[in-house]
Design an enzyme around this catalytic site. Structure first.
Site, PDB file in Angstrom:
ATOM      1  N   ASP A   1     -61.087  56.111 -11.992  1.00  0.00           N
ATOM      2  CA  ASP A   1     -62.072  56.858 -12.764  1.00  0.00           C
ATOM      3  C   ASP A   1     -61.808  58.343 -12.572  1.00  0.00           C
ATOM      4  OD1 ASP A   1     -64.524  56.905 -14.408  1.00  0.00           O
ATOM      5  OD2 ASP A   1     -65.384  57.899 -12.660  1.00  0.00           O
TER       6      ASP A   1
ATOM      7  N   GLU B   1     -63.638  62.418 -13.151  1.00  0.00           N
ATOM      8  CA  GLU B   1     -64.727  63.293 -13.544  1.00  0.00           C
ATOM      9  C   GLU B   1     -64.095  64.557 -14.121  1.00  0.00           C
ATOM     10  OE1 GLU B   1     -67.715  62.326 -13.690  1.00  0.00           O
ATOM     11  OE2 GLU B   1     -67.569  60.536 -12.430  1.00  0.00           O
TER      12      GLU B   1
ATOM     13  N   GLU C   1     -74.016  71.092 -18.241  1.00  0.00           N
ATOM     14  CA  GLU C   1     -74.152  69.722 -18.755  1.00  0.00           C
ATOM     15  C   GLU C   1     -73.326  68.735 -17.929  1.00  0.00           C
ATOM     16  OE1 GLU C   1     -73.112  72.304 -20.547  1.00  0.00           O
ATOM     17  OE2 GLU C   1     -74.873  72.767 -21.782  1.00  0.00           O
TER      18      GLU C   1
ATOM     19  N   HIS D   1     -72.757  60.350 -10.935  1.00  0.00           N
ATOM     20  CA  HIS D   1     -71.411  59.844 -11.132  1.00  0.00           C
ATOM     21  C   HIS D   1     -70.485  60.460 -10.084  1.00  0.00           C
ATOM     22  CE1 HIS D   1     -71.763  57.945 -15.214  1.00  0.00           C
ATOM     23  NE2 HIS D   1     -72.891  58.643 -15.165  1.00  0.00           N
TER      24      HIS D   1
ATOM     25  N   ASP E   1     -67.359  55.299  -8.507  1.00  0.00           N
ATOM     26  CA  ASP E   1     -67.302  54.560  -9.768  1.00  0.00           C
ATOM     27  C   ASP E   1     -66.072  53.649  -9.819  1.00  0.00           C
ATOM     28  OD1 ASP E   1     -69.624  55.719 -10.539  1.00  0.00           O
ATOM     29  OD2 ASP E   1     -68.789  56.950 -12.140  1.00  0.00           O
TER      30      ASP E   1
END
Length: 233
Positions: free
Chosen positions: A11, A13, A56, A154, A159
């Site tokens: 995963d 980010e 965000e 997250h 994850d």
């Protein structure tokens, strides 16, 4: 022998949604599976994107611009990442998103990109199995009873760990792959070996029965079996 199948659940980010808009990878997490069993080996890196992390994105993963300032650049971890994942299938949830970023970064480092044929999208698998249901990581964890208590925000490594558990469930469970095929192969090998030994150890009988052996055999059948051809004589 059982074929060794190596897969990497991973995963990322990022600072945003598209690398073409200047967004970058800021965290990579990878978890190794061998024949659908977690080995405990993993790869993890935070990465300095050399840009700010928008609010965000920070609200989703909690990784700030300040936190990343002393972290290595992607070019500094790229070779270690490539070495860890080489010769393995990559498993990602909504793989198109992660691969878009990873391959963009690899190109920037003049490294070979990861071809689509080496990537498994667990989201597509989940959608085919559970059409119309919630197939997010959270939704699938709840479906399979996987602990989500540590997932406040997250995080790529966490994850990837959750994805590994989900992927094993989508694949039928780790124990099937851990024991089933291996035991089956061993049984086949052992049975074959036993049969070969029997063929060698028990040669064909190349002499006729004596009259005495035939008489003893007939007597045994008459006395011990209720229905047999000898009693009709």
């Amino acid at each position: 022998m059982t074929e060794i199948i190596r897969e990497i659940c991973f995963d990322t980010e990022t600072t945003g949604l598209d690398p073409r808009d200047g967004h970058k990878v800021i965290e990579i997490g990878c978890v190794e599976l061998i024949n659908k069993v977690k080995t405990g080996k993993f790869f993890h890196a935070y990465i300095n994107p050399q840009r700010d992390v928008p609010d965000e994105a920070f609200k989703i993963h909690g990784i700030s611009t300040e936190f990343l300032q002393d972290k290595p650049l992607f070019s500094n971890v790229a070779n270690d990442f490539v070495e860890f994942v080489k010769d393995a299938k990559l498993v990602a949830h909504n793989a198109a998103f992660d691969m878009k970023f990873i391959n963009f970064e690899l190109r920037q480092c003049n490294l070979e990109i990861i071809e689509r044929g080496w990537v498994i999208d667990s989201l597509q698998i989940a959608r085919s199995k559970f059409p119309g249901a919630s197939n997010s990581l959270d939704g699938l964890c709840k479906r399979f009873g996987i602990d989500l208590s540590k997932r406040i925000k997250h995080g790529a490594l966490l994850d990837a760990e959750l994805l590994a558990d989900i992927y094993l469930e989508l694949s039928g469970g780790s124990q099937v792959s851990m024991f089933g095929n291996q035991v089956k192969d061993e049984i086949i090998v052992q049975t074959s070996e036993v049969r070969e030994k029997k063929r060698i150890a028990i040669p064909a009988r190349n002499f006729a029965l004596s009259e005495e052996e035939i008489a003893l055999h007939q007597e045994f059948i008459k006395n011990n079996l209720k229905e047999n051809p000898w009693n009709d004589q």
